[in-house]
Design a protein around this motif. Structure first.
Motif, short mmCIF file in Angstrom:
data_model
loop_
_atom_site.label_atom_id
_atom_site.label_comp_id
_atom_site.label_asym_id
_atom_site.label_seq_id
_atom_site.Cartn_x
_atom_site.Cartn_y
_atom_site.Cartn_z
N VAL A 95 0.83 -1.20 0.00
CA VAL A 95 0.00 0.00 0.00
C VAL A 95 0.87 1.26 0.00
O VAL A 95 0.66 2.18 -0.79
N ILE A 96 1.87 1.29 0.88
CA ILE A 96 2.73 2.47 0.99
C ILE A 96 3.56 2.66 -0.28
O ILE A 96 3.71 3.77 -0.80
N TYR A 97 4.10 1.56 -0.80
CA TYR A 97 4.90 1.64 -2.03
C TYR A 97 4.05 2.16 -3.19
O TYR A 97 4.48 3.02 -3.96
N ALA A 98 2.82 1.62 -3.32
CA ALA A 98 1.94 2.06 -4.39
C ALA A 98 1.57 3.54 -4.25
O ALA A 98 1.47 4.26 -5.24
N GLN A 99 1.38 3.99 -3.00
CA GLN A 99 1.08 5.40 -2.78
C GLN A 99 2.22 6.28 -3.27
O GLN A 99 2.00 7.28 -3.95
N GLY A 100 3.45 5.91 -2.92
CA GLY A 100 4.60 6.71 -3.33
C GLY A 100 4.79 6.72 -4.84
O GLY A 100 5.02 7.77 -5.46
N GLN A 101 4.70 5.53 -5.47
CA GLN A 101 4.92 5.44 -6.90
C GLN A 101 3.72 5.97 -7.69
O GLN A 101 3.83 6.22 -8.89
N GLY A 102 2.57 6.11 -7.03
CA GLY A 102 1.38 6.60 -7.73
C GLY A 102 1.31 8.11 -7.83
O GLY A 102 0.37 8.65 -8.40
N GLN A 103 2.30 8.81 -7.22
CA GLN A 103 2.30 10.26 -7.31
C GLN A 103 2.64 10.71 -8.73
O GLN A 103 3.21 9.96 -9.53
N VAL A 105 4.88 12.77 -9.55
CA VAL A 105 6.33 12.57 -9.55
C VAL A 105 6.60 11.43 -8.56
O VAL A 105 6.50 11.63 -7.35
N PRO A 106 6.90 10.21 -9.04
CA PRO A 106 7.09 9.08 -8.12
C PRO A 106 8.10 9.41 -7.03
O PRO A 106 9.15 10.00 -7.29
N THR A 107 7.76 9.05 -5.82
CA THR A 107 8.63 9.35 -4.69
C THR A 107 8.62 8.16 -3.74
O THR A 107 7.88 7.20 -3.93
N THR A 108 9.45 8.23 -2.71
CA THR A 108 9.53 7.15 -1.73
C THR A 108 8.91 7.60 -0.42
O THR A 108 9.32 8.61 0.15
N MET A 109 7.88 6.88 0.02
CA MET A 109 7.30 7.05 1.35
C MET A 109 7.71 5.81 2.14
O MET A 109 7.58 4.69 1.64
N ALA A 110 8.18 5.98 3.36
CA ALA A 110 8.67 4.82 4.11
C ALA A 110 8.43 4.99 5.60
O ALA A 110 8.31 6.11 6.11
N THR A 111 8.37 3.85 6.29
CA THR A 111 8.19 3.84 7.73
C THR A 111 8.71 2.53 8.29
O THR A 111 8.75 1.51 7.59
N THR A 112 9.15 2.55 9.53
CA THR A 112 9.43 1.31 10.24
C THR A 112 8.13 0.83 10.87
O THR A 112 7.15 1.58 10.94
N VAL A 113 8.10 -0.42 11.32
CA VAL A 113 6.92 -0.91 12.02
C VAL A 113 7.33 -2.04 12.95
O VAL A 113 8.24 -2.82 12.65
N VAL A 114 6.70 -2.09 14.11
CA VAL A 114 6.79 -3.24 15.01
C VAL A 114 5.37 -3.50 15.51
O VAL A 114 4.66 -2.58 15.89
N ALA A 115 4.95 -4.76 15.43
CA ALA A 115 3.58 -5.13 15.80
C ALA A 115 3.61 -6.34 16.71
O ALA A 115 4.49 -7.21 16.59
N ALA A 116 2.65 -6.39 17.62
CA ALA A 116 2.53 -7.51 18.55
C ALA A 116 1.10 -8.03 18.52
O ALA A 116 0.15 -7.24 18.50
N VAL A 117 0.98 -9.37 18.51
CA VAL A 117 -0.32 -10.02 18.64
C VAL A 117 -0.26 -10.91 19.88
O VAL A 117 0.69 -11.69 20.04
N ILE A 118 -1.23 -10.76 20.76
CA ILE A 118 -1.31 -11.63 21.94
C ILE A 118 -2.63 -12.38 21.88
O ILE A 118 -3.70 -11.78 21.88
N ARG A 119 -2.51 -13.71 21.79
CA ARG A 119 -3.67 -14.59 21.77
C ARG A 119 -3.47 -15.62 22.88
O ARG A 119 -2.58 -16.46 22.81
N GLY A 120 -4.30 -15.54 23.90
CA GLY A 120 -4.09 -16.44 25.04
C GLY A 120 -2.75 -16.13 25.69
O GLY A 120 -2.47 -15.01 26.09
N ASN A 121 -1.90 -17.17 25.81
CA ASN A 121 -0.55 -16.95 26.35
C ASN A 121 0.49 -17.04 25.25
O ASN A 121 1.65 -17.35 25.50
N GLU A 122 0.09 -16.74 24.01
CA GLU A 122 0.99 -16.74 22.86
C GLU A 122 1.25 -15.31 22.42
O GLU A 122 0.33 -14.53 22.22
N LEU A 123 2.54 -14.96 22.26
CA LEU A 123 2.95 -13.65 21.78
C LEU A 123 3.63 -13.80 20.43
O LEU A 123 4.54 -14.62 20.28
N VAL A 124 3.20 -13.01 19.43
CA VAL A 124 3.82 -12.99 18.10
C VAL A 124 4.26 -11.56 17.82
O VAL A 124 3.47 -10.62 17.96
N ILE A 125 5.53 -11.39 17.44
CA ILE A 125 6.08 -10.08 17.12
C ILE A 125 6.46 -10.07 15.64
O ILE A 125 7.09 -11.00 15.14
#
Length: 667
Positions: A95-103, A105-125
């Protein structure tokens, strides 16, 4: 999949612009489904994104990341949390890449990300970039993520950078930089009393892992997040700061009969296994509204090594190379995989029959009985072959007879040109017609491929001559005077995180003594005052429309000798200018409002539509061109997931605008 232990989660989140930034490019979000079944099966999700500074649209990129990951994780129709999270992060990248290239004048939009899911006693990062995740247990903080920056890459390669080298902070992996991205996934068990911390590098630049552990272990989550942000601000606050703190505690609503063991509370070194995945996203994913995902996951990549020489940093656990991951990279591979599964099923049946025979049980196989009867009996074999030939001949005659009758029923319109209907059965006509359809489809596909190739050439032509950096194109040893406006911020080094120096003053003359094209948020100019004051660094962008080139004696240079002054790029796009709508389950998503007040001057960052109400789909109140300036008369007001400002524009109209579509000018 049912969980052995359900844990209560206390959540606290906070994001702050910091002490030196005008704009907060971080975004944070959390969703806890209201449907009990969804909550039980998929758990809760928490996302933190840090927009890349120095690039256009870092704030939009981080907001796209948070909203897309949250919605995609729950929208997928199947998959365990680790697979869903990897695919959701990969979709956000598309989505982000398409947004940047869809301008325009094609440009680069970028971000870091860290996400956590907790289900019961299970953690996924899941992580991409350098925003870390920590697991805090029994007075110990374990960093669960790898930093995808130049410093870590060089250290892993055995050629570490000098301590404090600003080059080390440059990212080598982020969302939006490329069409696809590798996602780090690590998962494991958590227990009551654990804390999970997600944060941006604006915190970890000033606050150590031990200080994070002490703060979250001794204070309530709501107090801890504020304390951590304040600690980073007091020590410099050169970047945006975002923190999510999760405190896990037991709940009485879990299965008492479960026998799944809880990990030892004293052991953190062997927690979890990390996998580096590159989920394959369908070519249909071309914009923010695209939701088509391939269900394929590539096999785990090479084992990441420890990225720290510090003995206090726990060694990163290896990838389990035997993980139950099936690589399916194309539709053809998927078909082959199904055929292999069918073959395996047949093999299993043969194995069961062999096992039954080995036990002495009967095997009902008439064909094998016939083979055994004919084996070694030549006469019987000859008779059987003769009978088969006779039967075959009779069958062919019957088929030919039916074929002639069928041909009479075949219409002339169903018969391919140049073929006599008399010699065609209905099946043959259908086969030839199918071949004609196939040829037509191939011709259509060739046309589509040619169009795609033309688009690729057009894109290459558009990107072969990128726009120069914004601001005046000054040369070394050239003089300029600063025009009317606010003083221009200056620093002792070419880095926005460096110690501030004396700002450039209006009406004063300055000499450009050096130029740094590679420094963060650059290019940078080193300038000295005419009276031989301290050298200081300013960004090229900060001098946009603020200088006049002069001679060494202070006289203005002719118009044709004034430097080119390039404007910041203006992006016009057919896709929605606002981030995708947030998931319907009302996530607690937020981003910090800028420190803007009424009577301050702002400008439109792109062509935009004013709204009569504080809503992205509110009644239009006028059109504003990019770079048009106006005065804030009310705001900020939080509504619908965005901070809104009512602005009176110099061109006449007045209306509400969401914060991401504005930039600060002064006042």
């Amino acid at each position: 999949m049912s969980q052995s232990i359900q844990l209560d989660i206390s959540v606290a989140m906070h994001t702050d612009v910091g002490r030196r930034r005008q704009q907060n490019q971080d975004a944070i979000g959390h969703l806890s489904p209201t449907e009990p079944d969804i909550l039980y099966d998929l758990g809760q999700i928490f996302v933190l994104a840090d927009g890349v500074g120095g690039l256009s649209g870092g704030d939009l990129a981080s907001q796209y990341a948070v909203s897309t990951i949250i919605s995609s994780y729950y929208d997928q129709t199947e998959g365990e949390p680790a697979d869903r999270l990897a695919r959701a992060i990969a979709e956000a990248n598309s989505v982000i890449y398409a947004q940047g290239q869809g301008q325009e004048v094609p440009t680069t939009m970028a971000t870091t990300v860290v996400a956590a899911v907790i289900r019961g006693n299970e953690l996924v990062i899941g992580s991409v970039g350098d925003s870390p995740a920590y697991l805090v247990r029994n007075a110990s903080a374990r960093k669960l993520t790898l930093d995808h920056n130049l410093e870590a890459l060089k250290r892993e390669a055995g050629t570490p950078l000098d301590e404090g080298d600003p080059e080390g902070r440059k990212l080598v992996r982020a969302l939006g930089g490329k069409p696809s991205v590798k996602v780090d996934i690590i998962s494991g068990k958590v227990r009551s009393g654990d804390h999970v911390v997600l944060c941006s590098d604006g915190l970890t630049r000033y606050v150590s892992a031990d200080e994070i552990e002490t703060t979250v272990s001794t204070r309530a989550p709501e107090v801890a997040v504020r304390a951590l942000v304040e600690m980073a601000n007091e020590r410099g606050g050169a970047d945006n700061i975002s923190v999510i703190v999760l405190r896990l505690s037991e709940t009485t609503d879990h299965d008492e009969e479960s026998t799944t063991p809880v990990p030892s509370p004293a052991v953190l070194d062997n927690w979890g296994e990390r996998q580096e995945r590159e989920p394959a996203i369908s070519a249909d994913v071309i914009g923010p509204d695209a939701t088509v995902l391939s269900e394929a996951l590539t096999a785990p990549q090479s084992t990441p090594q420890a990225l720290s020489d510090d003995p206090g940093e726990p060694e990163h656990p290896p990838i389990d190379a035997t993980a139950d991951t099936v690589p399916v990279t194309s539709a053809t591979d998927a078909v082959h995989a199904e055929e292999d599964a069918a073959t395996d099923s047949d093999d299993d049946d043969d194995d069961q029959a062999s096992a039954q025979a080995a036990k002495g049980g009967p095997v009902d196989n008439p064909f094998m009985d016939l083979v055994n009867l004919l084996r070694g009996n030549v006469s019987m074999t000859i008779i059987a072959v003769a009978l088969l030939l006779v039967v075959f001949g009779v069958v062919m005659v019957v088929v030919a007879g039916f074929g002639g009758d069928d041909d009479e029923a075949v219409s002339e319109t169903a018969t391919p040109k140049g073929v006599e209907p008399l010699f065609l059965t209905r099946t043959a006509v259908a086969e030839i017609a199918a071949q004609e359809r196939l040829l037509t489809e191939e011709a259509h596909n060739s046309t589509a491929q040619a169009a795609q190739a033309q688009q690729t050439l057009t894109f290459q032509a558009a990107t072969s001559n990128p726009q120069p950096p914004a601001g005046p194109d000054l040369e070394s040893d050239s003089w300029f005077t600063l025009l009317e406006g606010e003083p221009v911020p200056a620093f002792r080094a070419p880095d926005p995180a460096a110690e501030p120096a004396t700002a450039l003053a209006v009406g004063q003359n300055y000499l450009v003594t050096a130029i740094d094209e590679e420094a963060p948020d650059g290019p940078w100019y080193q300038v000295s005052h005419a009276s031989a004051g301290e050298p200081r660094w300013v960004t090229r962008l900060s001098l946009y429309q603020r200088i006049m080139a002069i001679s060494s004696s202070g006289d203005p240079l002719p118009e044709d000798q004034q430097p080119d002054d390039f404007a910041p790029p203006v992006f016009l796009t057919d896709v929605p200018t606002m981030p995708p709508p947030l998931p319907s389950l009302t996530p607690d998503q937020q981003y910090e409002p800028y420190r803007w007040q009424p009577d301050m001057i702002v400008a439109a960052s792109e062509n935009l539509t004013l709204r009569a109400t504080r809503a992205v789909d509110g009644e239009p109140a006028g059109e504003i061109a990019a770079e048009t300036q106006g005065t804030i008369i009310e705001g900020p007001i939080l509504e619908g997931g965005h901070w809104w400002y009512r602005v009176r524009w110099n061109s006449g109209p007045e209306g509400w605008v969401a914060q991401p579509l504005l930039r600060y000018v002064g006042g």
